[in-house]
Enzyme design. Sequence first.
Site, PDB file in Angstrom:
ATOM      1  CG  HIS A 243      -1.832  -1.145   1.373  1.00 16.75           C
ATOM      2  ND1 HIS A 243      -2.912  -1.357   0.557  1.00 16.75           N
ATOM      3  CD2 HIS A 243      -1.834  -2.177   2.258  1.00 16.75           C
ATOM      4  CE1 HIS A 243      -3.548  -2.463   0.927  1.00 16.75           C
ATOM      5  NE2 HIS A 243      -2.912  -2.978   1.952  1.00 16.75           N
TER       6      HIS A 243
HETATM    7  O1  RIB Z   1      -5.235  -0.288   4.711  1.00 16.02           O
HETATM    8  C1  RIB Z   1      -3.842  -0.235   4.532  1.00 16.02           C
HETATM    9  C2  RIB Z   1      -3.246   0.879   5.329  1.00 16.02           C
HETATM   10  O2  RIB Z   1      -3.484   0.659   6.722  1.00 16.02           O
HETATM   11  C3  RIB Z   1      -1.712   0.954   5.194  1.00 16.02           C
HETATM   12  O3  RIB Z   1      -1.295   2.278   5.371  1.00 16.02           O
HETATM   13  C4  RIB Z   1      -1.227   0.118   6.334  1.00 16.02           C
HETATM   14  O4  RIB Z   1       0.092   0.477   6.770  1.00 16.02           O
HETATM   15  C5  RIB Z   1      -2.227   0.491   7.397  1.00 16.02           C
HETATM   16  O5  RIB Z   1      -1.812   1.733   7.970  1.00 16.02           O
END
Ligand code: RIB
Length: 313
Positions: A243
Amino acid sequence: MKKPRKIIIDTDPGQDDAVAILLALASPEIDVLGITAVAGNVPLELTQKNARKICELAGRPDVAVYAGASRPLLRPLVTAEYVHGKTGLDGPDLPEPQMPLRDMHAVDFIIESLLSHETEEITLCALGPLTNLALAMARAPGIVPRIREIVLMGGGCFEGGNVTPAAEFNIYVDPHAASRVFDSGVPVTMFPLDVTHKALTTRKRLEAFRALGNRAGRATAELLDFYERFDEAKYGTDGGPLHDPNVIAWLLQPEIYRGRQINVEVETASELTMGMTVADWWGVTDRPKNVFFVRDLDADAFFDLLLARIGTL
Ligand code: RIB
Ligand code: CA
């Protein structure tokens, strides 16, 4: 070369946050003014420590790291040890940080940085719940027009949610903060699950990090080995979605991404859809187009960039 782009990284490390921080610190096009930790994946005392561990892994104990909000604006804190492990950085055995945590509160650092730099000189890169950013805007509304852009990982539309059927984790943890940020009038570039789910840490890609042969490459492979196991089992895919590094990759190679300027609002009333990012992708309302919603990427180019830069640490 153009002047490096000044950024502040707001983060809740988290293995994917860690890879984003490594990418930023390995890229001369970027000047990291500071890293502000927020409670999210794990509590604040761990996210601020993890941020320092990653700076030392990058060989950058000089980076200023600040602790910010230990809980969301209104709701109780929800964490994600089931994904990230009890330390938030499970995987590699990283040493306790030697570099200090700065005394100033992260929110004050964000405010002071924006007030002491030229207007639109600083980009805020948000990798976790948006509590610190919302608090800074509430405490010093004058900073809002001074922010060049907020680039954030969060939300979703066609992909639904990952912590509830409707909501993605970062937005769900602090929906009130997210709503203030999305409605602030600051240009927002959003990396939702719709694009991050197309950036999978496949076995082949993980082995490429390991084959880099340097400490940061090996640690990245170990971080992602641990981090992907939950999503691999959940989605039945080869690898899990990576992500947060997309936020930094956007600053370096925006051309590998595709998106659309649309309206996005955040649900803060209904428990059923709390934290849902309601994205008007088809333009069926006349609500302001406040967000550049990124939906697609060239995943091979993304991982090639990560490998090339982490290989230099
Ligand atoms: O949903 C994914 C996000 O939530 C990413 O930033 C992960 O690190 C958590 O913070
Ligand atoms: Ca994160």
